[in-house]
Design an enzyme around this catalytic site. Structure first.
Site, short mmCIF file in Angstrom:
data_model
loop_
_atom_site.label_atom_id
_atom_site.label_comp_id
_atom_site.label_asym_id
_atom_site.label_seq_id
_atom_site.Cartn_x
_atom_site.Cartn_y
_atom_site.Cartn_z
N PRO A 51 0.76 -1.24 0.00
CA PRO A 51 0.00 0.00 0.00
C PRO A 51 0.80 1.30 0.00
O PRO A 51 0.52 2.16 -0.81
CB PRO A 51 -0.83 -0.10 1.28
CG PRO A 51 -0.57 -1.42 1.86
CD PRO A 51 0.33 -2.19 0.99
N HIS B 44 27.30 8.65 14.74
CA HIS B 44 26.23 8.73 13.76
C HIS B 44 26.34 10.02 12.96
O HIS B 44 26.44 11.10 13.54
CB HIS B 44 24.86 8.68 14.46
CG HIS B 44 23.72 8.66 13.49
ND1 HIS B 44 22.62 9.48 13.60
CD2 HIS B 44 23.52 7.93 12.37
CE1 HIS B 44 21.78 9.24 12.59
NE2 HIS B 44 22.31 8.30 11.84
N GLU C 4 24.08 11.59 10.26
CA GLU C 4 22.95 11.76 9.34
C GLU C 4 23.24 12.99 8.50
O GLU C 4 23.46 14.08 9.04
CB GLU C 4 21.64 11.93 10.14
CG GLU C 4 20.43 12.30 9.30
CD GLU C 4 20.16 11.30 8.17
OE1 GLU C 4 19.86 10.14 8.49
OE2 GLU C 4 20.27 11.69 6.99
N HIS D 15 23.43 4.03 5.54
CA HIS D 15 21.98 3.91 5.34
C HIS D 15 21.56 4.79 4.16
O HIS D 15 22.21 5.79 3.86
CB HIS D 15 21.23 4.33 6.61
CG HIS D 15 21.18 3.22 7.62
ND1 HIS D 15 20.02 2.85 8.26
CD2 HIS D 15 22.14 2.39 8.08
CE1 HIS D 15 20.28 1.83 9.07
NE2 HIS D 15 21.57 1.54 8.99
N GLU E 229 13.14 -1.64 10.93
CA GLU E 229 12.57 -0.39 11.42
C GLU E 229 11.19 -0.09 10.81
O GLU E 229 10.40 0.62 11.41
CB GLU E 229 13.52 0.77 11.13
CG GLU E 229 13.71 1.03 9.64
CD GLU E 229 14.75 2.12 9.33
OE1 GLU E 229 15.64 2.36 10.15
OE2 GLU E 229 14.64 2.71 8.25
C1 NOJ Z 1 17.07 6.41 8.62
C2 NOJ Z 1 17.91 5.29 9.11
O1 NOJ Z 1 17.63 4.10 8.42
C3 NOJ Z 1 17.66 5.13 10.58
O2 NOJ Z 1 18.38 4.01 11.06
C4 NOJ Z 1 18.05 6.40 11.28
O3 NOJ Z 1 17.74 6.27 12.64
C5 NOJ Z 1 17.30 7.60 10.72
N1 NOJ Z 1 17.42 7.63 9.31
C6 NOJ Z 1 17.83 8.90 11.27
O4 NOJ Z 1 19.13 9.12 10.79
CA CA Z 2 16.41 3.70 6.23
#
Ligand code: NOJ
Ligand code: CA
Length: 697
Positions: free
Chosen positions: A189, A407, A409, A477, A502
């Protein structure tokens, strides 16, 4: 070693060669190369008497030039045999044999251009790899690839396990359909078909005649990812490269070559999973002394954010839209997960259970407004929030034998990351971090580039190189899906690059069959940071209906069935503390192996894998099923003859069922030898995990 029989030298006047056939070392696979009357290179592949690929065209179009798709003649053929064995830095097996027959075809354009391209085929017992190469040559240097015409013409309407051909995401649920239904089959979906008839690789196919075929690529460097266009009437597949912001595909300069296009073939499903073809087609490790690279398990301040218990952000952004740089003008939210006390809690848990890593997300400023905002400078990767004490946590962790995982991001702003990488990695070296998880959520900056285009492909490789130079391990990621480059860069431990566990926290989740398909698709290219090990399986908000779509025992089995040198124990310490007997399997299971055997497998249905720990006579077994319960018999003839082992069996318990009773498990112990057998009862959506440890005779 060149076989003179094949050497067809026509260096002065090009000659058209008749069809050339080579065989795999065991003679089961036959590859035939030919040139059509229009000067188009073609190939076909057979497994014994069964066709794998019907005659299929090959070629590359070049902007503003004649290109290399037609009007070509063969000017040289070289064939050679290769056989050696190499040792990966880490992996599923101790050594890997690289055994193939090679055919290199030099093709030349008609005059006046007369430029040359080499098509190099490597035929292994487990499949075919081939690539396009442009040698250094006069008058042909810099060029723009305006299209690639690689066909994989399948002989029939195979069953396919596929995800849509999205240039920016691979986080999809798999659809299983005939090739003829790729444009009409209902798909999960929340997803959209990126384009009708375009699918991603690795593409897993099952033919009605019993053959299993997997199409992907190896060593994706300096080129966009290959997607596949499916002709739903003829079952022909055609390469579709990911474009850049202005619609070109690749900017190359000879001497250069494309990645390998790979076709793994077997007459049984386990043999597909045992294939090492993609690794064999990658270049050897660039890291001479890899002693600092440590496969590892980790826990993390992470699932509590995924499930809404805590936030990544420090400031309270509830009713405010603010610039990420203004976070300190607001009051703290009180829900910041990456606070020193909470991180210490995870460090304590890791230390108590011999888990070497603790990932901490949300430690650095910028999370108040971080995603899809077209801002370049959201994160600087070196400034902690005020409640995250970098040095205090470093020494707290070090005193307990634990390392904090950094980490980064990037919120898709790869240019910002590139500008800041040197400083960010120096910060890691200065503060004792040895691994980093990166991420690329959102649209890519530079604008218009795609996650899977040439620019980003090069960014991921540069990141592997830059981290290696600083002796850092990396887990990416939202990157392009892997193509075996972890052989070349063994510090690149894992990628996500698929739909991870997740999704059970923030969507309708992953169907019970998902983990039986992943090894046949995404994992063909390399390890995945899937984040298994969720023990609290139900009751997630906002609806209270969100849940994990497996039993608890299946979460344990995933540590064996989904290979990665980097495995998260993803749940919260408080949830593990309620099931420490089951957690013992996660504590014990290694992440690096000397031997792997696939005992039973069928994509979309079930998988049983057993592996021997690196340097030890200890074995670990994982067995999983889809939404159907099953009985899986297992002969223990992989164990060392004459040795007794204590088997600890973590199985689905009475009445277990992923929907109604997922947390029911039972742990039993028994003594076994190589002559013993087990019968594993897998619940619907269930699994079993077994450790075998040698005991005195
Ligand atoms: C997506 C990633 O897959 C996840 O592991 C992470 O916590 C979030 N982004 C935030 O960076
Ligand atoms: Ca992800």
């Amino acid at each position: 070693m060149t076989n003179p029989f094949f050497l067809l030298l026509g260096l002065v006047a090009p000659v058209v060669a008749a069809a050339q056939t080579i065989h795999s070392p065991n003679h089961k696979l036959a590859l035939t190369f030919a040139v059509s009357p229009a000067g188009e290179p073609t190939y076909q592949l057979a497994y014994g008497s069964k066709p794998v690929l019907k005659p299929s065209r090959l070629g590359v179009a070049v902007q503003g030039q004649p290109g290399f798709a037609q009007g070509l003649t063969v000017v040289r053929l070289d064939s050679s045999r290769h056989d050696d064995t190499w040792t990966p830095v880490w992996g599923e097996t101790k050594t890997i044999r690289n055994h193939y027959q090679e055919l290199a075809v030099t093709l030349q354009q008609a005059a006046p251009a007369g430029h040359r391209m080499v098509l190099r085929f490597r035929l292994f017992d487990d499949g075919l790899g081939f690539r396009y190469e442009w040698p250094q040559q006069a008058g042909f240097s810099y060029f723009v690839v305006s299209g690639e015409r690689t066909e994989f013409n399948l002989p029939a309407d195979h069953k396919a396990f596929w995800i849509p051909g999205d240039y920016d995401s691979n986080e999809y649920a798999y659809t299983t359909s005939r090739l003829s239904a790729v444009d009409t089959a209902p798909i999960a979906p929340i997803q959209e078909r990126a384009a009708p008839q375009r699918v991603q690789t690795p593409l897993m196919l099952k033919a009605d005649n019993g053959l299993y075929v997997n199409i992907h690529e190896a060593a994706l460097v300096n080129y966009p990812a290959m997607m596949l266009h499916v002709d739903t009437r003829t079952f022909g597949l055609r390469s579709e490269l990911v474009p850049d912001a202005v619609g070109n595909f690749a900017y190359l300069q000879a001497p250069e070559h494309t990645p390998w296009r790979t076709v793994v073939v077997a007459d049984n499903a386990p043999a597909i999973l045992a294939s090492k073809l993609i690794l064999n087609l990658n270049e050897p490790s660039t890291i001479a002394e890899p002693g600092w690279i440590k496969p590892q398990k980790f826990v993390g301040v992470w699932w509590e954010m995924q499930t809404g218990k805590a936030g990544w952000n420090y400031a309270d952004t509830a009713n405010t839209k603010l610039a990420s740089t203004d976070w300190n003008k607001l009051k703290p939210s009180g829900r910041h997960g990456a606070n020193t006390a909470n991180v210490k809690r995870y460090i304590d848990f890791a230390a108590a259970h011999h888990i070497p890593g603790v990932l901490v997300e949300g430690w650095n400023v910028g999370w108040e407004d971080w995603v899809n905002n077209w801002k370049e400078d959201v994160f600087d990767f070196v400034t902690p929030y005020p409640d995250f004490a970098v040095e205090e946590l470093r020494s707290y962790a070090a005193a307990r034998g634990v390392n904090i995982i950094m980490h980064h991001e990037t919120s898709g702003s790869a240019t910002n990351y590139e500008r800041r990488q040197t400083e960010a990695y120096r910060f890691m070296n200065d503060h004792g971090y040895t691994s980093v998880k990166t991420g690329y959520v959102g649209k890519i900056i530079p604008r218009g580039e795609h996650h899977d285009g040439q620019w980003m492909v090069n960014h991921y490789v540069r990141t592997a190189q830059k981290t290696a130079a600083r002796h850092l391990m990396v887990d990416m990621h939202e990157s392009v899906r892997p193509t075996g480059l972890h052989r070349t860069y063994p510090n690149w431990l894992a990628c996500e690059a698929a739909r991870g566990n997740e999704f059970n926290a923030f969507s309708e989740g992953n169907a019970p069959e998902h983990e039986t398909i992943l090894p046949f698709t995404r994992l063909m290219g390399g390890p995945m940071d899937y984040t298994p090990g969720i023990f609290k399986l139900t009751g997630y908000e906002p609806t209270g209906q969100r849940r994990v779509h497996t039993t608890l025992a299946k979460q344990l089995a995933l540590y064996v069935t989904l290979y990665s040198p980097l495995q998260m124990a993803a749940d919260l310490p408080e949830n593990y503390n309620q099931h420490l007997d089951a957690f013992k399997f996660i504590e014990d299971v290694p992440v690096d192996w000397d031997e792997t055997r696939i005992l039973a497998a069928e994509p979309g249905d079930y998988l049983t894998t057993v592996r021997r720990a690196k340097g030890k006579d200890e074995w670990y077994l994982g067995s999983i099923t889809d939404e159907n319960s099953r009985t899986q018999p297992v002969r223990l003839d992989f164990l060392t003859p004459g040795q007794r082992y204590e088997a600890t069996i973590y199985a689905d318990g009475k009445g277990a069922d992923w929907q109604r009773n997922p947390a029911s498990y039972q742990i039993t112990k028994k003594f076994v030898t190589s002559k013993s057998a087990l019968t594993l009862k897998l619940a619907a959506g269930g699994g079993a995990a077994v450790s075998f440890k040698p005991v005195g005779r």
